[in-house]
Design an enzyme around this catalytic site. Structure first.
Site, PDB file in Angstrom:
ATOM      1  N   SER A 196      68.355  -4.032  54.304  1.00  0.00           N
ATOM      2  CA  SER A 196      68.742  -2.632  54.094  1.00  0.00           C
ATOM      3  C   SER A 196      69.650  -2.207  55.236  1.00  0.00           C
ATOM      4  CB  SER A 196      67.484  -1.751  54.020  1.00  0.00           C
ATOM      5  OG  SER A 196      67.804  -0.442  53.603  1.00  0.00           O
ATOM      6  N   LYS A 197      70.796  -2.878  55.328  1.00  0.00           N
ATOM      7  CA  LYS A 197      71.646  -2.757  56.510  1.00  0.00           C
ATOM      8  C   LYS A 197      73.110  -2.540  56.134  1.00  0.00           C
ATOM      9  CE  LYS A 197      68.679  -5.947  59.144  1.00  0.00           C
ATOM     10  NZ  LYS A 197      68.371  -5.225  60.361  1.00  0.00           N
ATOM     11  N   SER A 253      63.510  -4.466  55.541  1.00  0.00           N
ATOM     12  CA  SER A 253      64.320  -3.995  56.665  1.00  0.00           C
ATOM     13  C   SER A 253      65.463  -4.959  56.953  1.00  0.00           C
ATOM     14  CB  SER A 253      63.445  -3.828  57.911  1.00  0.00           C
ATOM     15  OG  SER A 253      62.955  -5.080  58.359  1.00  0.00           O
ATOM     16  N   CYS A 309      72.007  -4.679  65.345  1.00  0.00           N
ATOM     17  CA  CYS A 309      71.371  -5.756  64.588  1.00  0.00           C
ATOM     18  C   CYS A 309      71.933  -7.072  65.102  1.00  0.00           C
ATOM     19  CB  CYS A 309      71.628  -5.633  63.085  1.00  0.00           C
ATOM     20  SG  CYS A 309      70.962  -7.037  62.149  1.00  0.00           S
ATOM     21  N   LYS A 319      61.293  -1.613  68.981  1.00  0.00           N
ATOM     22  CA  LYS A 319      60.508  -2.577  68.216  1.00  0.00           C
ATOM     23  C   LYS A 319      59.153  -2.763  68.903  1.00  0.00           C
ATOM     24  CE  LYS A 319      64.018  -3.434  65.529  1.00  0.00           C
ATOM     25  NZ  LYS A 319      64.088  -2.740  64.216  1.00  0.00           N
ATOM     26  N   MET A 321      64.110 -10.642  64.421  1.00  0.00           N
ATOM     27  CA  MET A 321      65.349  -9.900  64.591  1.00  0.00           C
ATOM     28  C   MET A 321      66.142 -10.520  65.746  1.00  0.00           C
ATOM     29  SD  MET A 321      62.372  -8.117  64.121  1.00  0.00           S
ATOM     30  CE  MET A 321      61.979  -6.941  65.415  1.00  0.00           C
ATOM     31  N   SER A 355      59.640  -4.626  62.259  1.00  0.00           N
ATOM     32  CA  SER A 355      60.901  -3.913  62.113  1.00  0.00           C
ATOM     33  C   SER A 355      60.777  -2.905  60.986  1.00  0.00           C
ATOM     34  CB  SER A 355      62.035  -4.897  61.811  1.00  0.00           C
ATOM     35  OG  SER A 355      63.264  -4.218  61.616  1.00  0.00           O
TER      36      SER A 355
END
Length: 392
Positions: free
Chosen positions: A69-70, A66, A104, A274, A314, A305
């Site tokens: 993968s942004k 996670s 993010c 979350k 995060m 996440s």
């Protein structure tokens, strides 16, 4: 059979905090992808390498977590007194889905530098040497973030000696201020309570602090779900029953927070909320082998996440942790020893992090004014990313 050739899209691959992502300028995207919708989502998924049933993202820039993968899209700001608009897309790994429901915080550390390098910040606002203040409009949650970017000889300074647990190499320090960080338009505590009794089928009735600050987050006590708060990734991520339990907690908490109407909707809202668990400080060994002493931290926190325990923390969840710690009576505050505080140092799987927060009660309702943390960021690669021309 004829196949469409690949096309080139200008892009920059950056680390921000403990995350990595692919950054784009809005004007550089193919025309069909310059507006929200299916074409944009398909393009970003193909860039990252999703959906991938193998969960490896071999055919893209994602790294199958996670944290990596942004995607980020920056544009000229639509808001007065801001330098840039920042839109964040969390790309699912094994499903055809891009979640636009939150920010993010880690990649926020890279937004200011990218904005400067991409011409969004006026040259007269960039010092030859010193700190450039970049005012960012976070378009997902409609909040202001202020990034303080070090500048040397008129250019962004990326190298330095600032160390961040969860990141292997040191870099330049970037201070970030999350202004009025309560996420969205609702109350900071959407249920009206600092602690709720959350009924979770198959798990039981859990005490929970549910907060909108940085990102919607559900906090529960580690001991109530059979944990110590010192767990590392493999302790959770290798246990399918544990992951299913956390997803059930997340889904029912999302309903109580008013984010969804039914638990069935949680699958299509993976990025938020979350779920995290907290405990009082004890000694433990981080994922890198570093000894973390109870005396050096205020509280233990582990957060999930996109369905997996995060390897560090995060950035947005760190804001939630700090804000909750500043409000006497929340589970985070109680685990940290209770009382009033304006900062917290918490232990996570990779080490520790200190975050400052300011919160106050106005007419009986709590509100957060600011959260502050230090991260780092750097460009890893820049140029073009190639995708099949018919992928969107």
């Amino acid at each position: 059979m004829m196949h469409a050739p690949q096309i080139k899209v200008p892009a920059t691959y950056m680390r921000g905090g403990t995350s990595k992502g692919v950054f784009f300028r809005l004007q550089d995207l193919p025309e069909a992808c310059q507006v929200p919708g299916e074409a944009r989502d398909k393009l970003l998924m193909r860039v990252i390498g999703s959906p991938d049933p193998y969960e490896k993202q071999i055919d893209g820039l994602g790294n199958a977590t996670s944290s990596t993968s942004k995607t980020v899209i920056l544009a000229e700001s639509t808001q007065p007194d801001h330098d840039v608009d920042y839109l964040f897309g969390q790309v699912a790994i094994d499903r055809p889905f891009v979640d636009w429901s939150g920010n993010c915080g880690n990649l926020t550390a890279a937004v200011g530098a990218f904005a400067i390098n991409s011409g969004f910040v006026a040259k007269e606002h960039i010092p030859d040497n010193g700190i450039c203040t970049v005012r960012i409009w976070q378009a997902n949650i409609r909040k202001t973030i202020v990034a303080h970017i070090p500048i040397t000889n008129g250019e962004v300074q990326e190298t330095g000696d600032f160390e961040l647990d969860g990141v292997t190499f040191p870099a330049a320090e970037v201070q970030i201020e999350f202004m009025d960080p309560a996420d969205g338009e609702g109350a900071m505590f959407p249920t009206g309570n600092l602690v709720d009794e959350l009924e979770v089928p198959g798990v039981g009735t859990l005490q929970a602090t549910m907060i909108n600050a940085g990102i919607p987050t559900i906090f529960v006590n580690a001991e109530d779900i059979g944990y110590k708060g010192t767990e590392l990734q493999n302790d959770i991520n290798s246990d399918p029953k544990a992951l299913a339990m956390f997803e059930t907690i997340r889904a029912h908490g999302a309903v109580r927070m008013g984010l969804i109407k039914d638990v069935s909707e949680a699958a299509n809202r993976q990025h938020t909320p979350k779920v995290a668990f907290v405990a009082k400080p004890v000694d433990y060994v981080s994922s890198s082998g570093k000894q973390i002493n109870a005396a050096d931290i205020d509280v233990l926190v582990r957060a999930l996440s996109m369905g997996k325990l995060h390897h560090a923390m995060m950035g947005t969840a760190a804001v939630a942790i700090a804000t909750a710690s500043a409000v006497p009576g929340t589970l985070v505050n109680l685990a940290a020893g209770g009382g009033e505080r304006n900062h917290v140092t918490f232990g996570h799987p990779s080490g520790t992090l200190r975050v400052g927060a300011e919160a106050k009660a106005v007419d009986g309702e709590w509100t957060a004014t600011k959260a502050i943390m230090s991260r780092s960021a750097r460009i890893i690669m820049e140029g073009w990313v190639r995708v099949p021309g018919d992928c969107f």
